[in-house]
Design an enzyme around this catalytic site. Sequence first.
Site, PDB file in Angstrom:
ATOM      1  N   ASP B  36       0.865  -1.298   0.072  1.00  0.00           N
ATOM      2  CA  ASP B  36       0.026  -0.167   0.078  1.00  0.00           C
ATOM      3  C   ASP B  36       0.863   1.166   0.072  1.00  0.00           C
ATOM      4  OD1 ASP B  36      -2.204  -1.735  -0.063  1.00  0.00           O
ATOM      5  OD2 ASP B  36      -2.978  -1.256   1.996  1.00  0.00           O
ATOM      6  N   ASP B 279     -13.247  34.943 -34.773  1.00  0.00           N
ATOM      7  CA  ASP B 279     -12.543  33.441 -34.877  1.00  0.00           C
ATOM      8  C   ASP B 279     -13.190  32.322 -34.015  1.00  0.00           C
ATOM      9  OD1 ASP B 279     -10.141  33.624 -36.269  1.00  0.00           O
ATOM     10  OD2 ASP B 279      -9.063  33.750 -34.579  1.00  0.00           O
TER      11      ASP B 279
END
Lengths: 434, 514
Positions: B36, B279
Amino acid sequence: MNQPLPTPCNTGSTIRQRGQHEVFCGLTSIIWLHRKIPDAFFLVVGSRTCAHLIQSAAGVMIFSEPRFATAIMDERDLAGMADMHDELDEVVEKLLERRPEIRMLVLVGSCPSEVIKFDLGRAAERLNARYASRPRVLCYSGSGIETTFTQGEDNFLAALVRGLPGDIRSGRPAQLVVAGSLADVVEDQMARLLADLGIEDVVFLPGRSSDVLAPIGPQTRYVLAQPYLGATAAALESAGARRIDGIFPLGEEGTTAWLQAIATTFGVSASRFEAVTAAPRRRAREATAHYRPWIEGKRIFLFPDSQMEPSLARYLNRELDAEIIEVGSPYLHREHVAGELAMLPPGVSISEGQDVEVQIDRCRAARPDLIVCGMGLANPFEAQGLVTKWSIEFAFTPIQGYEQAGDLAELFARPLMRQGLLSGAASPSRRVAS
Amino acid sequence: MKLTMWTYEGPPHVGAMRIAASMTGVHYVLHAPQGDTYADLLFTMIERRQSRPPVTYTTFQARDLAGSTADVFKTACRDAVDRFQPEALLVGASCTAELLQDDPGGLAKTLDVDVPVVALELPSYQKKEAWGAAETFYRLVRHFAGGVSRPSEIAPNSCNILGPTALGFRNRDDVVEIRRLLEEHGLDVRVVAPLGASPADLARLPDAAFNIVLYPEIADVTARWLKKTHGMPFLSTVPIGVQATRAFLAEARAMAGLPAMVDASNEQERSTWYAKSVDSNYLTNKRVFIFGDATHAIAAARIASRELGFKVCGLGTYMREFARDVREAAEQYGIEALITDDHLDVEQAIIAARPELVLGTQMERHIAKRMRVPCAVISAPVHVQDFPARYSPQMGFEGANVIFDAWVHPLMMGLEEHLLQMFRDDFEFNDGAAASHLHETGTAKAPVDAAPIIMPDAVDQPVGWTVEAEKELKKIPFFVRGKARRNTELFAAGKGIQPITVETLYDAKAHFAR
Ligand code: SF4
Ligand code: SF4
């Protein structure tokens, strides 16, 4: 804690301390095993932690759907043990529907499944009966309470050997089994060398396909290509095979010694051995020499990770002229690494297991030029001005054999070269080139 | 038992580690097996932190199970206190230790360590990472701010920021951005927690007038408790996006008793204009699929729809705890929320939604990449690339600018769409030509010749094309050809047309036209 444990006898000065370990569990070996055997699928029976571990250690680097998964146990499973086998059967059914091409399904035990004593062996038996071994179902444990990192592969290979079905024993028995995952390119090179030495019926374990397994019997000799295969060796021996003792095929010297041990066993003549190995030996030495200026005289500290550490230290010391401060290994199989340990210079500390905090203290005090350590430790060392190398790369990069000797040297040289580049220090290769 | 390939969340003790690693003076002793310890790398490798998380794992092994793992735990606690001398010790169990029933909290109490001990009970087989983080934060705050009383005089403009953590998506930069904004508006930010806070700071939480919850997943429970216990009001509008940031500031000012703003414009803010500029015309109704943690997913949908003019074609989260919020949000876009922690369900939903942009986690990036759909990551779980070196908040006005760039750049091929269309016969742009920066005798193929997009469900049997249809397809500019091919094949498969003719191609075009 922190007291050296008594050792059974007084040879050697192995440091053995209890405390926090900083190593991966055996589940992690799935990451290379599933690539090595493309028709196998690894199903961890475990917790969310196990799933998260595999994902964090590997998952994010793999872009296609992996050939591993986790059956995550939940509250319901733990409440009533009785239906867990049914639950697993359902998961397996779902998985096989999705991946009908799977030829071998490997159930992998984890800490939680071991602690609750979930019997994967029984599950495998039942599933084998149910699917008529299509796919074949195997099981082993990769749990962190039993195994570290590479030991998962050991348990898997042992399960493979034990699971050899009787009906393929009709084929020709293997003369030589080479045990331990090697990158395909390395395996091909080794196979060519062994063929050139005149050794026939060589079997690599694991094979690239799950069902190519030759019978193993009293005629069979086996050689370990990896130092972490205690359980596999035991399984091969109980099938009658006998071990060829040698050091491991890292670097020019290691590869030659490893091949020589095999050649001697099979009565290959000295002249043939020389003829086959001369050219690759020369190439290996040449490639290694290229990096030696970066490494010679450097002081190196190895944290425990893969059990390959004694072999790496031997290579660093004898072929690259590095000074070794400490060789950590999660576990030392004394018999299998005896040759490696004997080649280390006197005075090198060997540590088995670890108390990571105490080991970090030792390491900082020694101020090594290069630290070989796990992923959790590397950046904190770097932040303190120490230079590190991720040990996991030695498990993932092809490093065994002649043609990889230079690559292995480069793995150690690169962090030192980089330090040179970033600090503007003079390049040692310039010294050599002039 | 549940089959899973990838997981969106780790176990709850990883959530607890995130809190411990966020704070100073806290050390976490985690009863866990050696494997772990992998969780350390989340912080040192993925987040590139310079120190290890303040966690000691007991790393018990099989041989300890026969003896006493409780002793292993106690020794680890004592050693950790001696070595790290924390202001507070968190103790808890990982999934394996939970099965051993050693009771870390009870054991730690018997130790007599000279440090406050906060025991965590994080049921590993029920709960997950975010819950574990929220619970740990709450336990710590309750422990340290529970016994204190509020001062009688509190400056009305004083506030705390709650919720940012280690491993959180851009949390580090969000805190900088939001603190600056609040201070510009005359607020006094006292404590930021858990990120950067010490246990002593937690005890100062009740000294401020109110709390600001930046990440409800982490701080909602704590803010409610502070309200109930200390009567502290809290604000939980999440300032992601321009409009939300404006609303957030207005609410914060009101809570602080400051007059409402007359002019809400901000010089730093460019995304509104960028989205309006000609744009951006090509962004109109781009279909976007969104999946992530609840906070980021809901915010992303709002920005996509209201600030960028996209069409939200999918919205979901892996956090069941916040399912209701996400469902409500989805309703506004006329879709049904996807609440699942199974990435395969998400993949199916993405295929069905046919998005042109995916906003998601690391997992959705994988999915989108396979389907060759542009993607931006907007939420944990994330990869090392999602902790960029540059300053890149998600919150506040600068966050909105960052988001504009991050989402629009993957769509840039589309921006070129309307410009390149004009030059489709130009030798530079025809797809046989080498890239313009290469030598003119270069024979390389144009590098962006888009291969057909493979939609896993639609191509069990690849639909055949007639020679004429293939030729016609080639006339479509290469940068939209993949999409045309995919749409046509989807259309043909749906109608059972085989082979695809020129007619089919244009039928499909008409069908998918918007
Ligand atoms: S490995 Fe053998 S020689 Fe070494 S300490 Fe153990 S028993 Fe003694
Ligand atoms: S150490 Fe155990 S619980 Fe942790 S990931 Fe490995 S097998 Fe799973």
